[in-house]
Design an enzyme around this catalytic site. Structure first.
Site, mmCIF file in Angstrom:
data_model
loop_
_atom_site.group_PDB
_atom_site.id
_atom_site.type_symbol
_atom_site.label_atom_id
_atom_site.label_comp_id
_atom_site.label_asym_id
_atom_site.label_seq_id
_atom_site.Cartn_x
_atom_site.Cartn_y
_atom_site.Cartn_z
ATOM 1 C CD1 TRP A 130 82.467 78.229 29.465
ATOM 2 C CD2 TRP A 130 84.570 78.329 28.667
ATOM 3 N NE1 TRP A 130 83.219 78.974 30.335
ATOM 4 C CE2 TRP A 130 84.508 79.054 29.865
ATOM 5 C CE3 TRP A 130 85.780 78.245 27.989
ATOM 6 C CZ2 TRP A 130 85.616 79.692 30.417
ATOM 7 C CZ3 TRP A 130 86.887 78.867 28.521
ATOM 8 C CH2 TRP A 130 86.799 79.591 29.727
ATOM 9 C CG ASP A 211 88.457 73.301 27.758
ATOM 10 O OD1 ASP A 211 89.052 73.056 28.829
ATOM 11 O OD2 ASP A 211 87.732 74.307 27.612
ATOM 12 C CE LYS A 246 86.033 74.932 36.285
ATOM 13 N NZ LYS A 246 85.129 76.030 36.180
HETATM 14 C C1 LMR Z 1 82.089 78.158 33.843
HETATM 15 O O1 LMR Z 1 81.848 77.793 32.693
HETATM 16 O O2 LMR Z 1 81.220 78.606 34.613
HETATM 17 C C2 LMR Z 1 83.488 78.041 34.380
HETATM 18 O O3 LMR Z 1 84.303 77.445 33.428
HETATM 19 C C3 LMR Z 1 84.022 79.316 34.881
HETATM 20 C C4 LMR Z 1 84.282 80.298 33.796
HETATM 21 O O4 LMR Z 1 85.405 80.834 33.766
HETATM 22 O O5 LMR Z 1 83.405 80.577 32.974
#
Ligand code: LMR
Length: 396
Positions: A130, A211, A246
Site C-alpha cells: 500500500w 495490517d 471497510k
Molecule cells: C486504499 O488503499 O484505497 C484504501 O486503503 C484507502 C486509503 O486510505 O488509501
C-alpha cells in the site's frame, strides 16, 4: 517563509479522487480508493449501522472525552474478532489494544511506538505494498526495506522469493504483513504458506506488524483471520493494526484498533503506557461515534448476525464483479490473459496495466485507477463493466 515552499505531490490514491471530481467526462468510472460500492455505484450505510446509531442516539449520556486508549469494550471486541473469542491471546491479558482513528491511525501509532521503542530496527514491507505504508513508516522515522512478494509473470504470490527474503531479515526487525486481501495485489499466501511464514518469523525472532484492513472481504471473517492466527502461536509477539472502515462501511467515522501482543500482562501494561503517551501528543484521544457503533453491533446477537449477512453480500457482489470483469476482458481482449482477476481476493485486482496505459484510460475514457494498475473491483458495476473492458482493450 511560505513562498519558499515547494508543493507536495498529490496522494497516490486519495489524490485521484480529487482529479475524478473535476473530470467532466460522461460515464466516468472511479476505481481508485478502496471503498465498497453497491450495484448502483453508491457506498451505502449498512442497515445494522443505522440501527446501532438509533440506539446510540437514544442512550448516549455524554460527549465527554474518551480515555486516551478509547473504549475498553471496543478493544475487547476487536481482539475477539481478530483472534477468536476463545484464543489464548484474546483472554490472557498479554495483549493490549488501543482504539485508533482508522487503520491508518493505528499504523501511525504503531510506527511511532516502534521507532521510539526499537530505534535500531527497520521495517520490511512487501514489494509492492500500500503506497501509504512507506509514507507512514517514514514519517515516524522507521527505516524501510522490502521483501519479495508478487510475481508479475503469474500475477500471483512469489512464495519462494518471499520466504527466502524473510529468512534473511535480521533478528529484531519488523515485518509488515497484510493479513488478507493484500493491498494492492489481491494476492494472499495460502494457509500452508502462512505456516511457513510463521515458522520463519518465530525462528528469526522477527516482530510482525500485521495490517488487517479487510477482514471479511476475502473468504469470510474466520478464514480471513487464518494467517493472523497462524502467526499467533504460544509465546508469539506481534502488533495488529485493524480497521472497521471497510467491513462496517464506517470509512468517514475513522474507527480502527492497534493490538500489541506481548509476553505477559505486566509487559502489556508497560506497552500500553507508551502507546498512550504516543496518542496523547498526537490526537489526544479517539473519536467515540464509530467505535460505539462497532461495539453495539458486536455486542448484540441480532445486530451481529445482520452485519455478517450484509458483509457476505458485499463480498459476494465483489466476487460477481470479478467474474464479470474477467469474462468481459476475455471477450473484449482475446489473447490477453486476465484470469488472475478471479483468483485475487478482496477489493483489489492488480491488472498488470502500465502507468502509461492507466494514464490513457484516465485521459481518453475518464476511467480512474491507481497508477500501479490497481483496480478497485468494488467500483465495478453491471452498468460500467462493458465500457471498462472495451476501454482496457483499447489501451492494451
Ligand atoms: C486504499 O488503499 O484505497 C484504501 O486503503 C484507502 C486509503 O486510505 O488509501
Amino acid at each position: 517563509m511560505f513562498q519558499q515552499l515547494e508543493a507536495a505531490p498529490p496522494d497516490a490514491i486519495l489524490g485521484l479522487n480529487e482529479a475524478f471530481a473535476r473530470d467532466t467526462t460522461e460515464a466516468k468510472i472511479n476505481l481508485t480508493t478502496g471503498v465498497y460500492k453497491d450495484a448502483g455505484g453508491t457506498t451505502p450505510v449498512l442497515e445494522c449501522v443505522k440501527e446501532a446509531e438509533r440506539r446510540l442516539v437514544e442512550t448516549e449520556a455524554s460527549k465527554g472525552y474518551l480515555g486516551i486508549d478509547g473504549m475498553q469494550e471496543f478493544s475487547a471486541a476487536s481482539r475477539a474478532l481478530l483472534f477468536g473469542p476463545d484464543h489464548e491471546v484474546t483472554g490472557s491479558g498479554r495483549a493490549t489494544t488501543v482504539q485508533a482513528p482508522g487503520g491508518t491511525g493505528a499504523l501511525r501509532v504503531a510506527a511511532e511506538f516502534l521507532a521510539t521503542a526499537f530505534p535500531d530496527s527497520s521495517i520490511w514491507c512487501s514489494r509492492p505494498t500500500w503506497p501509504n505504508h512507506p509514507n507512514i513508516f517514514r514519517s515516524a522515522g522507521l527505516p524501510i526495506s522490502e521483501y519479495g512478494y508478487y510475481d508479475e509473470a503469474t500475477r500471483g504470490l512469489d512464495a519462494q522469493a518471499m520466504l527466502d527474503d524473510l529468512a534473511q531479515i535480521p533478528a529484531g526487525d519488523i515485518v509488515c504483513l497484510h493479513a488478507c486481501c493484500h493491498n494492492p495485489t489481491g494476492v494472499d499466501p495460502s494457509l500452508e504458506q502462512w505456516n511457513q511464514i510463521a515458522e520463519i518469523v518465530a525462528d528469526r525472532e522477527l516482530l510482525p506488524l500485521v495490517d488487517f484492513a479487510y477482514q471479511g472481504f476475502g473468504d469470510g471473517l474466520e478464514s480471513d483471520a487464518a494467517g493472523l492466527r497462524a502467526l499467533a502461536r504460544p509465546g508469539c509477539r506481534m502488533l495488529v493494526a485493524s480497521s472497521f472502515s471497510k467491513n462496517f462501511g464506517l470509512y468517514r467515522e475513522r474507527v480502527g484498533a492497534l493490538t500489541v501482543v506481548t509476553g505477559d500482562s505486566d509487559t502489556a501494561s508497560v506497552v500500553l503506557s507508551r502507546l498512550k503517551r504516543t496518542i496523547r501528543c498526537n490526537y489526544s484521544n479517539p473519536p467515540a461515534h464509530g467505535a460505539g457503533i462497532v461495539t453495539t453491533i458486536l455486542g448484540d446477537a441480532e445486530l451481529r448476525a445482520g452485519w455478517e449477512t450484509e458483509l457476505a453480500e458485499m463480498r459476494s457482489r465483489i466476487n460477481d464483479m470479478r467474474q464479470a470483469l474477467a469474462d468481459g476482458l476475455a471477450a473484449a481482449a482475446p489473447g490477453h490473459d486476465f484470469s488472475s482477476v478471479t483468483r485475487q481476493r478482496g477489493m483489489f485486482s492488480f491488472s498488470g496495466l502500465s502507468p502509461e496505459q492507466v494514464d490513457r484510460l484516465k485521459d481518453e475514457f475518464g476511467i480512474y485507477m491507481v497508477r500501479n494498475g490497481r483496480i478497485n473491483v468494488a467500483g465495478v458495476t453491471t452498468d460500467n463493466v462493458g465500457k471498462l473492458c472495451e476501454s482496457i482493450a483499447a489501451v492494451l
